[in-house]
Design a protein around this motif. Structure first.
Motif, PDB file in Angstrom:
ATOM      1  N   LYS A 237       0.848  -1.190   0.000  1.00 32.64           N
ATOM      2  CA  LYS A 237       0.000   0.000   0.000  1.00 32.64           C
ATOM      3  C   LYS A 237       0.885   1.242   0.000  1.00 32.64           C
ATOM      4  O   LYS A 237       2.087   1.162   0.227  1.00 32.64           O
ATOM      5  CB  LYS A 237      -0.933  -0.009   1.212  1.00 32.64           C
ATOM      6  CG  LYS A 237      -1.934  -1.163   1.219  1.00 32.64           C
ATOM      7  CD  LYS A 237      -2.873  -1.102   2.427  1.00 32.64           C
ATOM      8  CE  LYS A 237      -3.869  -2.240   2.403  1.00 32.64           C
ATOM      9  NZ  LYS A 237      -4.804  -2.187   3.548  1.00 32.64           N
ATOM     10  N   ARG A 239       0.953   5.871   0.640  1.00 31.90           N
ATOM     11  CA  ARG A 239       0.315   7.082   1.146  1.00 31.90           C
ATOM     12  C   ARG A 239       1.212   8.280   0.853  1.00 31.90           C
ATOM     13  O   ARG A 239       2.417   8.131   0.587  1.00 31.90           O
ATOM     14  CB  ARG A 239       0.070   6.986   2.650  1.00 31.90           C
ATOM     15  CG  ARG A 239       1.355   6.990   3.473  1.00 31.90           C
ATOM     16  CD  ARG A 239       1.057   6.978   4.950  1.00 31.90           C
ATOM     17  NE  ARG A 239       2.292   6.999   5.751  1.00 31.90           N
ATOM     18  CZ  ARG A 239       2.324   7.047   7.081  1.00 31.90           C
ATOM     19  NH1 ARG A 239       1.179   7.081   7.767  1.00 31.90           N
ATOM     20  NH2 ARG A 239       3.474   7.069   7.727  1.00 31.90           N
ATOM     21  N   LYS A 240       0.622   9.482   0.894  1.00 23.79           N
ATOM     22  CA  LYS A 240       1.397  10.718   0.753  1.00 23.79           C
ATOM     23  C   LYS A 240       1.929  11.131   2.130  1.00 23.79           C
ATOM     24  O   LYS A 240       1.209  11.064   3.125  1.00 23.79           O
ATOM     25  CB  LYS A 240       0.532  11.832   0.165  1.00 23.79           C
ATOM     26  CG  LYS A 240       0.182  11.629  -1.294  1.00 23.79           C
ATOM     27  CD  LYS A 240      -0.484  12.856  -1.887  1.00 23.79           C
ATOM     28  CE  LYS A 240      -1.892  13.051  -1.334  1.00 23.79           C
ATOM     29  NZ  LYS A 240      -2.587  14.175  -2.005  1.00 23.79           N
ATOM     30  N   SER A 246       9.137   9.174   6.813  1.00 25.48           N
ATOM     31  CA  SER A 246       7.997   9.847   7.422  1.00 25.48           C
ATOM     32  C   SER A 246       8.244  10.057   8.909  1.00 25.48           C
ATOM     33  O   SER A 246       9.131   9.459   9.514  1.00 25.48           O
ATOM     34  CB  SER A 246       6.730   9.016   7.215  1.00 25.48           C
ATOM     35  OG  SER A 246       6.863   7.748   7.852  1.00 25.48           O
ATOM     36  N   ASP A 250       2.997  12.457  10.041  1.00 25.47           N
ATOM     37  CA  ASP A 250       2.347  11.895   8.859  1.00 25.47           C
ATOM     38  C   ASP A 250       1.330  10.857   9.310  1.00 25.47           C
ATOM     39  O   ASP A 250       1.683   9.738   9.691  1.00 25.47           O
ATOM     40  CB  ASP A 250       3.385  11.247   7.937  1.00 25.47           C
ATOM     41  CG  ASP A 250       4.307  12.273   7.309  1.00 25.47           C
ATOM     42  OD1 ASP A 250       3.805  13.148   6.588  1.00 25.47           O
ATOM     43  OD2 ASP A 250       5.526  12.198   7.556  1.00 25.47           O
ATOM     44  N   ALA A 252      -1.627  10.072   7.431  1.00 27.68           N
ATOM     45  CA  ALA A 252      -2.467   9.557   6.354  1.00 27.68           C
ATOM     46  C   ALA A 252      -2.460   8.031   6.365  1.00 27.68           C
ATOM     47  O   ALA A 252      -1.457   7.397   6.702  1.00 27.68           O
ATOM     48  CB  ALA A 252      -1.983  10.081   5.008  1.00 27.68           C
ATOM     49  N   VAL A 253      -3.584   7.436   5.983  1.00 30.70           N
ATOM     50  CA  VAL A 253      -3.728   5.978   5.994  1.00 30.70           C
ATOM     51  C   VAL A 253      -3.158   5.385   4.707  1.00 30.70           C
ATOM     52  O   VAL A 253      -3.350   5.931   3.612  1.00 30.70           O
ATOM     53  CB  VAL A 253      -5.211   5.591   6.145  1.00 30.70           C
ATOM     54  CG1 VAL A 253      -5.387   4.081   6.082  1.00 30.70           C
ATOM     55  CG2 VAL A 253      -5.770   6.151   7.444  1.00 30.70           C
ATOM     56  N   PHE A 254      -2.459   4.250   4.818  1.00 28.63           N
ATOM     57  CA  PHE A 254      -1.976   3.541   3.633  1.00 28.63           C
ATOM     58  C   PHE A 254      -3.161   2.934   2.883  1.00 28.63           C
ATOM     59  O   PHE A 254      -4.100   2.414   3.493  1.00 28.63           O
ATOM     60  CB  PHE A 254      -1.007   2.422   4.030  1.00 28.63           C
ATOM     61  CG  PHE A 254       0.350   2.917   4.460  1.00 28.63           C
ATOM     62  CD1 PHE A 254       1.328   3.191   3.517  1.00 28.63           C
ATOM     63  CD2 PHE A 254       0.640   3.094   5.802  1.00 28.63           C
ATOM     64  CE1 PHE A 254       2.584   3.633   3.900  1.00 28.63           C
ATOM     65  CE2 PHE A 254       1.888   3.532   6.198  1.00 28.63           C
ATOM     66  CZ  PHE A 254       2.867   3.812   5.253  1.00 28.63           C
ATOM     67  N   SER A 255      -3.118   2.997   1.542  1.00 26.80           N
ATOM     68  CA  SER A 255      -4.191   2.432   0.733  1.00 26.80           C
ATOM     69  C   SER A 255      -3.605   1.904  -0.573  1.00 26.80           C
ATOM     70  O   SER A 255      -2.439   2.145  -0.891  1.00 26.80           O
ATOM     71  CB  SER A 255      -5.268   3.477   0.450  1.00 26.80           C
ATOM     72  OG  SER A 255      -4.741   4.520  -0.363  1.00 26.80           O
ATOM     73  N   ASN A 258      -3.900   5.859  -4.774  1.00 31.84           N
ATOM     74  CA  ASN A 258      -3.471   7.169  -4.299  1.00 31.84           C
ATOM     75  C   ASN A 258      -3.153   8.053  -5.482  1.00 31.84           C
ATOM     76  O   ASN A 258      -2.939   7.567  -6.602  1.00 31.84           O
ATOM     77  CB  ASN A 258      -2.242   7.034  -3.392  1.00 31.84           C
ATOM     78  CG  ASN A 258      -2.263   8.058  -2.269  1.00 31.84           C
ATOM     79  OD1 ASN A 258      -2.598   9.218  -2.480  1.00 31.84           O
ATOM     80  ND2 ASN A 258      -1.911   7.617  -1.066  1.00 31.84           N
ATOM     81  N   LEU A 266       5.938  10.022  -1.575  1.00 32.91           N
ATOM     82  CA  LEU A 266       5.149   8.796  -1.459  1.00 32.91           C
ATOM     83  C   LEU A 266       5.881   7.775  -0.591  1.00 32.91           C
ATOM     84  O   LEU A 266       7.067   7.495  -0.817  1.00 32.91           O
ATOM     85  CB  LEU A 266       4.879   8.197  -2.836  1.00 32.91           C
ATOM     86  CG  LEU A 266       4.023   9.028  -3.787  1.00 32.91           C
ATOM     87  CD1 LEU A 266       3.920   8.334  -5.138  1.00 32.91           C
ATOM     88  CD2 LEU A 266       2.636   9.257  -3.200  1.00 32.91           C
ATOM     89  N   TYR A 268       5.697   3.833   0.618  1.00 33.27           N
ATOM     90  CA  TYR A 268       5.113   2.517   0.384  1.00 33.27           C
ATOM     91  C   TYR A 268       5.338   1.628   1.603  1.00 33.27           C
ATOM     92  O   TYR A 268       6.404   1.669   2.235  1.00 33.27           O
ATOM     93  CB  TYR A 268       5.747   1.862  -0.841  1.00 33.27           C
ATOM     94  CG  TYR A 268       5.418   2.549  -2.145  1.00 33.27           C
ATOM     95  CD1 TYR A 268       4.340   2.125  -2.912  1.00 33.27           C
ATOM     96  CD2 TYR A 268       6.196   3.606  -2.611  1.00 33.27           C
ATOM     97  CE1 TYR A 268       4.031   2.745  -4.113  1.00 33.27           C
ATOM     98  CE2 TYR A 268       5.904   4.239  -3.810  1.00 33.27           C
ATOM     99  CZ  TYR A 268       4.814   3.804  -4.561  1.00 33.27           C
ATOM    100  OH  TYR A 268       4.522   4.424  -5.745  1.00 33.27           O
TER     101      TYR A 268
END
Length: 341
Positions: A237, A239-240, A246, A250, A252-255, A258, A266, A268
């Motif tokens: 996954k 995320r930004k 990071s 930071d 933000a959720v991994f998905s 994106n 980015l 990973y």
């Protein structure tokens, strides 16, 4: 009533064989009489004070299936007045010892044991404890016991047979020799294991017409057999993030989906999991820097117990190397971060 206070501690480590470094990590041995069957345990007891101790005891129950228990060494240091260990004569595989000395004294005992042939495969936890004599109150009981985990690994049984299917041959005949190699065990070796063997067959050929004997010929080959299936599951996954690597800022959720601009970074995350019923040994996770991005950082995020993780980058290639056994259902995560160009 004034209590006499002192702190006793015990540390236990182990190693496969009779040389090398003692460790708290799990180690594996193969139950053979001649090679690989020996394990050595090291106990280190310490009197941390503030009072000297006389007659402390430290029983250590070696697994009952083990044989040939012996005391390799018993060494006192730092003002120790007694450091002795003996094997229990009742055959219960318990080593008992006594320890006395001034504050700062140590007692180091090395115990040797063997896993007998056809010992049950699996994991064996071995715990040693220490306690003070009557009249002294141990100020910290959390360090009065210590355990290590030993893994009995299966021993391989390789069989080789050779046949030409003929009783006689003649000049000009073509003779075919069949060499059959059979892995007769073990049935429960860890998934993804390799068995490496060099096979050699020597033979004599006797011709009847004309009479001739060809002797001393041989054929050698290297055989590598992969045992079991790996059963390793990988998910990835992204995320930004604000920086590479990071930070706690930071969130933000991994998905799996994106969007990013050249101003973003980015990160990973790869999750690995052992979905098999066997141990996976020395797992490697590989990836590469995505096209159109610039490498920023690489790390081992979370590593399962019993493993260590080393993250390296060579050019655009990324590698995370685990050292140890990844047990069934165990999982961990690794990360890398890039900047779009």
């Amino acid at each position: 009533m004034i209590q006499t206070l002192s702190d006793l501690s015990i540390a236990k480590t182990q190693r496969a064989g009779t040389s090398g470094t003692f460790t708290r990590d799990p180690v594996g041995i193969v139950p053979l009489h001649l090679v690989g069957s020996t394990v050595e345990y090291q106990l280190v007891m310490t009197i941390n004070g503030p009072t000297a101790v006389t007659g402390a005891t430290f029983p250590d129950a070696i697994p009952s299936t083990f044989t040939f228990i012996s005391i390799v060494s018993q060494t006192g240091g730092g003002g120790a007045t007694a450091c002795t260990a003996t094997e229990n004569p009742t055959g219960s595989n318990t080593v008992t010892g006594t320890f006395s000395g001034q504050v700062g004294a140590t007692c180091t005992v090395v115990i040797r044991a063997n896993a007998p042939f056809l010992a049950t495969q699996g994991s064996y936890t071995n715990t040693a404890t220490i306690s003070t004599q009557s009249g002294i109150n141990d100020t910290d009981t959390t360090n009065n016991s210590c355990s290590v985990n030993l893994i009995i690994l299966p021993a391989a049984d390789l069989e080789i047979t050779k046949s030409d299917g003929l009783t006689a041959t003649y000049t000009g005949d073509e003779v075919t020799y069949t060499i059959a190699v059979t892995n007769k065990g073990p049935p429960n070796i860890y998934a993804g294991a390799q068995h490496n063997a060099q096979l050699e067959a020597s033979y004599n050929v006797t011709l009847s017409n004309p009479a001739q004997t060809i002797s001393g010929a041989s054929n050698t080959r290297q055989d590598t057999t992969l045992v079991g299936s790996a059963g390793l599951e990988l998910t990835k996954k992204v995320r930004k993030v604000a920086s590479c690597p990071s930070t706690a800022a930071d969130t933000a959720v991994f998905s799996t989906v994106n969007e990013a601009t050249t101003l973003d970074k980015l990160e990973y995350e790869i999750t690995y999991k052992n979905n098999s019923v066997k141990n996976l040994q020395n797992v490697k996770v590989k990836d590469s820097v995505p096209t159109g991005t610039t490498f920023g950082s690489i790390s081992c995020q979370s590593t399962p117990s019993g493993n260590s993780c080393d993250a390296t980058r060579t050019g655009e290639a990324l590698l995370w190397q685990l050292t140890g056994n990844l047990t069934p259902a165990s999982s961990g995560t690794v990360r890398f971060c890039v900047t779009p160009q």
